[in-house]
Design a protein around this motif. Sequence first.
Motif, short mmCIF file in Angstrom:
data_model
loop_
_atom_site.label_atom_id
_atom_site.label_comp_id
_atom_site.label_asym_id
_atom_site.label_seq_id
_atom_site.Cartn_x
_atom_site.Cartn_y
_atom_site.Cartn_z
N LYS A 1 -8.73 3.48 3.52
CA LYS A 1 -8.74 4.24 4.77
C LYS A 1 -7.33 4.77 5.00
O LYS A 1 -6.35 4.04 4.85
CB LYS A 1 -9.15 3.32 5.92
N LEU A 2 -7.25 6.03 5.39
CA LEU A 2 -5.95 6.63 5.70
C LEU A 2 -5.49 6.20 7.09
O LEU A 2 -6.29 5.93 7.98
CB LEU A 2 -6.05 8.15 5.68
N ARG A 3 -4.20 6.19 7.26
CA ARG A 3 -3.64 5.96 8.61
C ARG A 3 -4.03 7.14 9.49
O ARG A 3 -4.05 8.29 9.03
CB ARG A 3 -2.13 5.83 8.54
N PRO A 4 -4.33 6.91 10.76
CA PRO A 4 -4.77 7.99 11.65
C PRO A 4 -3.80 9.17 11.72
O PRO A 4 -4.23 10.32 11.82
CB PRO A 4 -4.91 7.31 13.01
N GLU A 5 -2.51 8.91 11.65
CA GLU A 5 -1.53 9.99 11.79
C GLU A 5 -1.51 10.92 10.57
O GLU A 5 -0.95 12.02 10.62
CB GLU A 5 -0.13 9.43 12.05
N VAL A 6 -2.13 10.54 9.45
CA VAL A 6 -2.16 11.37 8.26
C VAL A 6 -3.17 12.52 8.43
O VAL A 6 -2.92 13.64 8.01
CB VAL A 6 -2.51 10.54 7.01
N LEU A 7 -4.30 12.23 9.07
CA LEU A 7 -5.34 13.22 9.26
C LEU A 7 -5.07 14.05 10.52
O LEU A 7 -4.65 13.51 11.53
CB LEU A 7 -6.71 12.56 9.40
N LEU B 1 0.83 -1.20 0.00
CA LEU B 1 0.00 0.00 0.00
C LEU B 1 0.87 1.25 0.00
O LEU B 1 1.95 1.27 0.58
CB LEU B 1 -0.91 0.00 1.23
N PRO B 2 0.39 2.31 -0.63
CA PRO B 2 1.15 3.57 -0.64
C PRO B 2 1.29 4.12 0.78
O PRO B 2 0.47 3.82 1.66
CB PRO B 2 0.27 4.51 -1.48
N PRO B 3 2.31 4.94 1.02
CA PRO B 3 2.46 5.57 2.33
C PRO B 3 1.19 6.33 2.71
O PRO B 3 0.60 7.00 1.87
CB PRO B 3 3.64 6.53 2.13
N GLY B 4 0.79 6.20 3.94
CA GLY B 4 -0.39 6.90 4.42
C GLY B 4 -1.67 6.09 4.37
O GLY B 4 -2.66 6.43 5.00
N ILE B 5 -1.67 4.99 3.63
CA ILE B 5 -2.86 4.15 3.51
C ILE B 5 -2.80 3.03 4.53
O ILE B 5 -1.83 2.30 4.61
CB ILE B 5 -2.99 3.54 2.08
N GLU B 6 -3.86 2.92 5.33
CA GLU B 6 -3.92 1.87 6.34
C GLU B 6 -4.45 0.56 5.78
O GLU B 6 -3.88 -0.49 5.99
CB GLU B 6 -4.81 2.32 7.51
N THR B 7 -5.57 0.64 5.03
CA THR B 7 -6.17 -0.57 4.50
C THR B 7 -7.09 -0.26 3.32
O THR B 7 -7.60 0.86 3.20
CB THR B 7 -6.97 -1.32 5.61
N ILE B 8 -7.31 -1.24 2.47
CA ILE B 8 -8.26 -1.12 1.38
C ILE B 8 -9.63 -1.53 1.91
O ILE B 8 -9.78 -2.61 2.47
CB ILE B 8 -7.85 -2.01 0.19
N LEU B 9 -10.61 -0.67 1.73
CA LEU B 9 -11.97 -0.94 2.21
C LEU B 9 -12.85 -1.55 1.12
O LEU B 9 -13.66 -2.42 1.40
CB LEU B 9 -12.60 0.34 2.74
N LEU B 10 -12.73 -1.05 -0.10
CA LEU B 10 -13.49 -1.57 -1.25
C LEU B 10 -12.53 -1.68 -2.42
O LEU B 10 -11.94 -0.69 -2.84
CB LEU B 10 -14.65 -0.64 -1.60
#
Length: 190
Positions: free
Chosen positions: A182-188, A6-15
């Motif tokens: 979904k973005l990683r929490p630390e990105v937002l 996954l690219p940096p900042g992405i936590e997981t694929i949802l769809l």
Amino acid sequence: MQHQTLPPGIETILLDAETIAGAIRRMAGEIARDYADRPLVLVGVLKGAVFVTADLARALAEVPGGPTDVQLDFIAVSSYGNAHRSSGEVRLVQDTTYAIEGKYVVIVEDIIDNGHTLHYLRAMLGNRQPASLRAAVLLDKPYHRAIDVTVDYTGLTCPDEFVVGYGLDYQERYRTLPYLAKLRPEVLPA
């Protein structure tokens, strides 16, 4: 689904891309049934709905007996700016190119969250006297709806997360991902 980095900042694929494509094909079938043998104008809401609009137009072309002619137009509105939550105040950034009076029109949105944007667009475009005005939304995120607004064609229900990909962005990043993530929490920001 195959494992992928996954690219940096992405936590997981949802769809994943296949799920999104299936939802687009299903919406195209519903729209084709309602607009069989009629010309149709898809008004995509920029920037987020650019991929939805293009893929929906291509899917409509594959439905036998669907609309006779599908025209594309785009409109740009803003309610987010650089924030990750809508301000609730919608403003027109770029209007449509063509007149829609007397035409069959489907507004194409990437996501409906609080309902302000779609409510604004339905009122504004409805005042232009189209023959019909409906809305197709890839992602319905009903958890924080502030305005009750009609969505005629819905692709998928969106998790109650800030999501990116397939047109949706965070500060103009992640828009071109072929899936919803979904973005990683630390990105937002908090």
